[in-house]
Design an enzyme around this catalytic site. Structure first.
Site, short mmCIF file in Angstrom:
data_model
loop_
_atom_site.label_atom_id
_atom_site.label_comp_id
_atom_site.label_asym_id
_atom_site.label_seq_id
_atom_site.Cartn_x
_atom_site.Cartn_y
_atom_site.Cartn_z
CE1 TYR A 140 -3.95 2.09 1.08
CE2 TYR A 140 -2.24 3.14 2.56
CZ TYR A 140 -3.58 3.07 2.01
OH TYR A 140 -4.45 4.12 2.39
N PRO A 145 7.60 11.55 0.29
CG PRO A 145 9.76 11.53 -1.09
CD PRO A 145 8.16 11.18 -0.94
N GLY A 148 2.68 12.97 4.15
CA GLY A 148 2.66 11.62 4.85
C GLY A 148 1.32 11.91 5.76
CB SER A 149 0.18 13.79 8.77
OG SER A 149 1.15 12.98 9.68
CD GLU A 387 -2.27 1.27 9.01
OE1 GLU A 387 -2.01 1.45 7.75
OE2 GLU A 387 -3.51 0.99 9.08
C1 FAD Z 1 8.37 1.62 9.39
C2 FAD Z 1 7.43 2.18 8.59
C3 FAD Z 1 6.36 1.66 7.76
C4 FAD Z 1 5.55 2.27 7.01
N1 FAD Z 1 4.69 1.73 6.05
C5 FAD Z 1 3.92 2.36 5.09
C6 FAD Z 1 3.18 1.84 4.16
O1 FAD Z 1 3.26 0.58 4.13
N2 FAD Z 1 2.47 2.56 3.34
C7 FAD Z 1 2.48 3.92 3.48
O2 FAD Z 1 1.78 4.71 2.70
N3 FAD Z 1 3.08 4.45 4.47
C8 FAD Z 1 4.05 3.90 5.26
N4 FAD Z 1 4.57 4.67 6.27
C9 FAD Z 1 4.42 5.87 6.54
C10 FAD Z 1 3.75 6.56 7.53
O3 FAD Z 1 2.38 6.10 7.25
C11 FAD Z 1 3.96 7.95 7.74
O4 FAD Z 1 5.32 7.95 8.29
C12 FAD Z 1 2.91 8.80 8.72
O5 FAD Z 1 1.59 8.53 8.32
C13 FAD Z 1 3.62 9.96 9.29
O6 FAD Z 1 3.62 10.83 8.06
P1 FAD Z 1 4.98 11.60 8.00
O7 FAD Z 1 6.15 10.58 8.14
O8 FAD Z 1 5.29 12.28 6.73
O9 FAD Z 1 5.16 12.64 9.31
P2 FAD Z 1 4.53 14.15 9.27
O10 FAD Z 1 3.11 14.00 8.49
O11 FAD Z 1 5.61 14.76 8.66
O12 FAD Z 1 4.21 14.34 10.63
C14 FAD Z 1 5.52 14.76 11.54
C15 FAD Z 1 4.95 14.92 12.87
O13 FAD Z 1 3.93 16.09 12.76
C16 FAD Z 1 2.63 15.89 13.40
N5 FAD Z 1 1.53 16.35 12.65
C17 FAD Z 1 1.41 16.19 11.27
N6 FAD Z 1 0.21 17.02 10.80
C18 FAD Z 1 -0.34 17.47 12.06
C19 FAD Z 1 -1.50 18.03 12.21
N7 FAD Z 1 -2.34 18.25 11.48
N8 FAD Z 1 -1.83 18.31 13.59
C20 FAD Z 1 -1.01 17.84 14.30
N9 FAD Z 1 0.27 17.27 14.36
C21 FAD Z 1 0.39 17.19 13.17
C22 FAD Z 1 2.77 14.33 13.29
O14 FAD Z 1 1.92 13.86 14.06
C23 FAD Z 1 4.06 14.02 13.48
O15 FAD Z 1 4.31 13.75 14.99
C24 FAD Z 1 5.44 3.74 6.89
C25 FAD Z 1 6.27 4.53 7.98
C26 FAD Z 1 7.17 3.79 8.77
C27 FAD Z 1 8.10 4.44 9.73
#
Ligand code: FAD
Lengths: 408, 414
Positions: A140, A145, A148-149, A387
């Protein structure tokens, strides 16, 4: 119906079988896989065979059943959300990375099941049926880069050219993304359209223009593959647009991505709880050996209090997780509860791993003596990140409690 | 089978209590508080609803519906007013004490007056003001002479002391055995030598009443001793755990009340041009408290269901697995401390998110916050509960010292 929390005979039998496997077969290998950065295929193949004979969906596909059936399942059945959540906790107790490495459609399964056309389901699930074929995975791919969220902000682009779609962009942190036979990939026809512009594709391995970038070197879950995916004029046949064009007339496109989470979040929560319980059990044993048997007076009470709080936190999360799964099994909406389970499970388990290391004292952090504790401490953190982070879960929850709340 | 769906009967009962809470208790919550009691007309309606004897077995005059039904109803009452469950007429904790500690005949006899439809109270006196320094155990002493017991000592913090017609008093029977040398006695209010001290002024739960007892040469017959079956200590611990679980259900109701009021307020109240709920710090607080409510409620249900499963006879249980007493104690201890702490957080954040208005008595949240702290100190405290949960988990002997008076005496024991 009545409010009840004892497991049925079938569930106890299933749980005991999984437990036997967990203690006897999986746990003893856990550290070696962590060191080697992967679970040997031979082991996975044997496990898959065993799982089929035991009928456990949690083990067969990692995350939910691979068939395309949508029928309501009794909570007693092992294929139900509750059955899956129960088995997941046991397996994750044995090794977290193993669960993410199990062959099958994995996280790619739910969107295909929820949105795919009958032909697509047949095509993409069909490849998992043959037990003697080489092991296969689905994956999935949503995260990028720069998104994410903020899922709505994905930049990977797609445009239609004749009977093909052309994809350009990058995905990152994709579990099993490199070895997957197919990835469900989210892209946008126009970033300015936001969610309405999203499309989901099933991109098969070997598609021209699709390549794998780096394989990540991680803090924990080192035996699970996490890959970067690269799309350079990647040409995907139109039959691989998930659900077909008409699915995307409204905001459905984005909803496809989100629907998945209501079912998977309680499962991820129980993965976290499994690891947390592993640490808790370990700390209980330690306290029994070092404090109950010899009973140094002042420290026993302090240790007891810490253990009680850890056990309690895990149990609070477990109760909420069971409820989220039970709601789904009974056809009730559970988005709020699914997010609650994920937020509570991740945090309670992180707490458990931190406390367990502290309870075991200096020994806890020294990898030689307490290698498993040290490993769980590294493994658990990500359960409050992937997730949907703990913060994102709180957004989901609060949107369902506060009027007219759009976003932050 | 795991299921979160109440039976049809339970749903009907919950609905009727919820209705009573909404139309009577909540609108009159300040009236009860000022009166420091439940007015007669409300008492009368509540008696007709019959909450007090829900969990009491049929054989001794109750409805026999089990602890799970009781916690469902207690939560609803407390949603209306957390003090109500403590202040409504009925045997209260005495019902649990006589069923756990007494013989069937003793329980039936003690509870008989409570089934006649008149408002009466019962009480259990275990607390004492000061922990003993010289030995573990209670300072109230029971001495035997033939068929007569003589009780001497002082009890404190007794719920409904000034209203009760009959007490269960805990006293030291064998001082050399510390907390393993206790006994329980049924003592009527009219007993010679028994005086009830004036009630205390309290932080919260004003409609309830807390006070002390003095026993000076109070004589009761051997027939009034509740012997606890073949294991008094285990029965005593069960009594404490179950009683405290009922209190925990009240904390769940309180949490829900504070949460609902606050959720409505953050929709309504504006600052910086938008509803305060639209600020993330506020919204996340709401999300956290929502998780507290759901988790606390589920945990209380689980513990209550575990007790009901344990208390079933083999025939009633059918295929279902037997639930062991340690598991019930562990689940109860977890649920109790979690529910009380969750209520404290819900009360605290409730006042916080109301801002200055929250501090005013125009809004109910300040009362809920005071009630939450008071509730947390009824029955097992968090410190007791943690020690009990750990002991149940680690296989340490379960002993009344884990549930009785103070941390010092516990430590001395351990
Ligand atoms: C081991 C691993 C496996 C993964 N597997 C998958 C996969 O199979 N498929 C896939 O699609 N993704 C996968 N991911 C990605 C994962 O879903 C994302 O890392 C996660 O959703 C967070 O996004 P980001 O890393 O961009 O963090 P960011 O979105 O950059 O967030 C950084 C920080 O800011 C906070 N933040 C962001 N927005 C807000 C807001 N609006 N309000 C308050 N706080 C906020 C977050 O909570 C976090 O603490 C995986 C990640 C890891 C580490």
């Amino acid at each position: 119906m009545t409010i009840e929390f004892s497991l049925s005979k079938r569930q106890i039998e299933m749980r005991d079988n999984v437990r036997m496997l967990a203690t006897g077969v999986i746990r003893p290998q856990s550290l070696a896989w962590d060191r080697a950065g992967g679970v040997p295929e031979e082991f996975l193949r044997n496990l898959a065979r065993l799982a089929t004979s035991m009928g456990s969906s949690a083990m067969r596909s990692g995350l939910g059943e691979e068939g395309g059936k949508e029928k309501k399942k009794s909570s007693d059945s092992m294929q139900s959300n509750l059955g899956t959540v129960l088995a997941t906790e046991e397996l994750s107790w044995a090794d977290g990375a193993l669960l993410l490495s199990l062959p099958g459609p994995g996280l790619g399964g739910p969107p295909v099941r929820a949105t795919g056309t009958p032909e697509q389901k047949e095509r993409f699930f069909g490849i998992f049926k043959d037990q003697d074929a080489p092991l296969r995975w689905g994956a999935y791919a949503l995260t990028e880069p720069a998104a994410g969220s903020d899922v709505a902000g994905i930049r990977t682009s797609c445009r239609k050219e004749g009977r093909e779609w052309v994809l350009n962009g990058r995905k990152c942190y994709i579990t099993n993304g490199a070895r997957a036979s197919w990835n469900v990939v989210f892209a946008t026809i126009d970033p300015s359209l936001g969610r309405a512009g999203h499309r989901a594709f099933v991109v098969e391995k070997g598609t021209k223009g699709f390549g794998v970038g780096r394989i990540e070197d991680k803090m924990g879950l080192r035996a699970s593959e996490t890959a970067e995916l690269v799309f350079e004029d990647c040409r995907v046949p139109e039959e691989n647009l998930l659900g077909g064009e008409e699915k995307y007339a409204s905001k459905e496109g984005f909803m496809t991505a989100m629907k998945t989470f209501d079912n998977t979040r309680p499962i991820v929560a129980s993965m976290a709880i499994g690891i947390g319980r592993a640490a808790y059990d370990y700390a209980c044993d330690f306290v029994k050996r070092h404090y109950v048997m010899s009973r140094p007076i002042p420290r026993y009470a302090a240790m007891a209090e810490r253990l009680a709080r850890v056990g309690r936190g895990l149990d609070a999360a477990r109760t909420v997780t069971w409820r989220a799964a039970w709601l789904a099994d009974n056809g009730h909406a559970n988005a709020k509860e699914a997010s609650m389970s994920k937020a509570l499970g991740g945090q309670a388990a992180i707490r458990a791993c931190i406390e367990a290391i502290e309870i075991c004292g200096a020994e806890g952090a020294i990898a030689e003596d307490h290698q498993l504790l040290e490993k769980w401490f590294r493994d658990i953190k990500v359960y409050d990140i992937f997730e949907g982070t703990g913060q994102i879960q709180r957004i989901v929850i609060s949107k369902r409690l506060i009027s007219n709340l759009k976003s932050f | 089978m795991i299921s979160f769906e109440p039976t049809e009967d339970q749903r009907l009962m919950v609905d009727s209590i919820a209705q009573f809470a909404k139309t009577t208790l909540r609108p009159r919550i300040r009236e009860l508080e000022k009166a420091r009691a439940v007015p007669d007309d409300v008492q009368k309606t509540a008696l007709e609803l019959g909450v007090g004897l829900v969990a009491v077995p049929e054989a001794v005059g109750g409805a026999g519906l089990g602890l799970l039904t009781a916690v469902l109803l207690e939560e609803e009452l407390a949603f209306g007013d957390p003090a109500a469950g403590f202040a409504l007429a009925g045997p209260g904790s005495l019902a649990l004490a006589v069923t756990e500690l007494g013989t069937e005949a003793q329980a039936r006899e003690a509870l008989a007056p409570f089934t006649d439809g008149t408002p009466r109270f019962g009480a259990v006196a275990w607390g004492e003001k000061k922990a003993l320094a010289e030995r573990a155990g209670l300072s109230t002493i029971a001495k035997r002479d033939g068929d007569t017991w003589t009780l001497d000592g002082e009890k404190a913090y007794v719920l409904n002391a000034d209203r009760a017609e009959v007490f269960v008093v805990l006293a030291q029977v064998d001082p050399s055995k510390g907390f393993r040398g206790l006994g329980a006695f049924l003592v009527p209010k009219a007993a010679k030598g028994l005086t009830v001290a004036p009630r205390s002024t309290t932080l919260g739960l004003d409609a309830a009443s807390f006070g002390g007892l003095t026993l000076e040469g109070v004589k009761v017959p051997e027939a009034s001793r509740l012997a606890g079956g073949d294991d008094f200590d285990a029965a005593l611990v069960r009594f404490f755990a179950k009683q405290s679980l009922v209190f925990a259900a009240r904390s769940v109701g309180l949490s829900r009340a504070a949460f609902e009021l606050t959720r409505a307020y953050v929709d309504e109240r504006k600052s910086f041009g938008k509803p305060i709920g639209h600020f993330q710090a506020v919204a996340f607080t709401i999300a956290d408290r929502a998780m507290d409510v759901d988790a606390a409620r589920g945990m209380v249900w689980r513990a209550a269901a575990a007790w009901d499963a344990r208390d079933k006879s083999d025939a009633e249980r059918g295929d279902a697995p037997r639930v062991d007493e340690r598991e019930c104690l562990r689940q109860s201890a977890w649920a109790i401390s979690f529910a009380h702490e969750a209520a404290m957080r819900c009360g605290d954040d409730g006042v916080q998110l109301h801002g200055g208005a929250g501090f005013m008595r125009d809004y109910a949240v300040e009362k809920l916050m005071r009630d939450a702290k008071q509730l947390q100190l009824c029955g097992l405290t968090a410190e007791h509960a943690d020690q009990l949960a750990a002991a149940a988990e680690l296989g340490v002997p379960i002993d009344p010292a884990l549930v009785l008076p103070t941390a010092e005496t516990q430590n001395a024991f351990i």
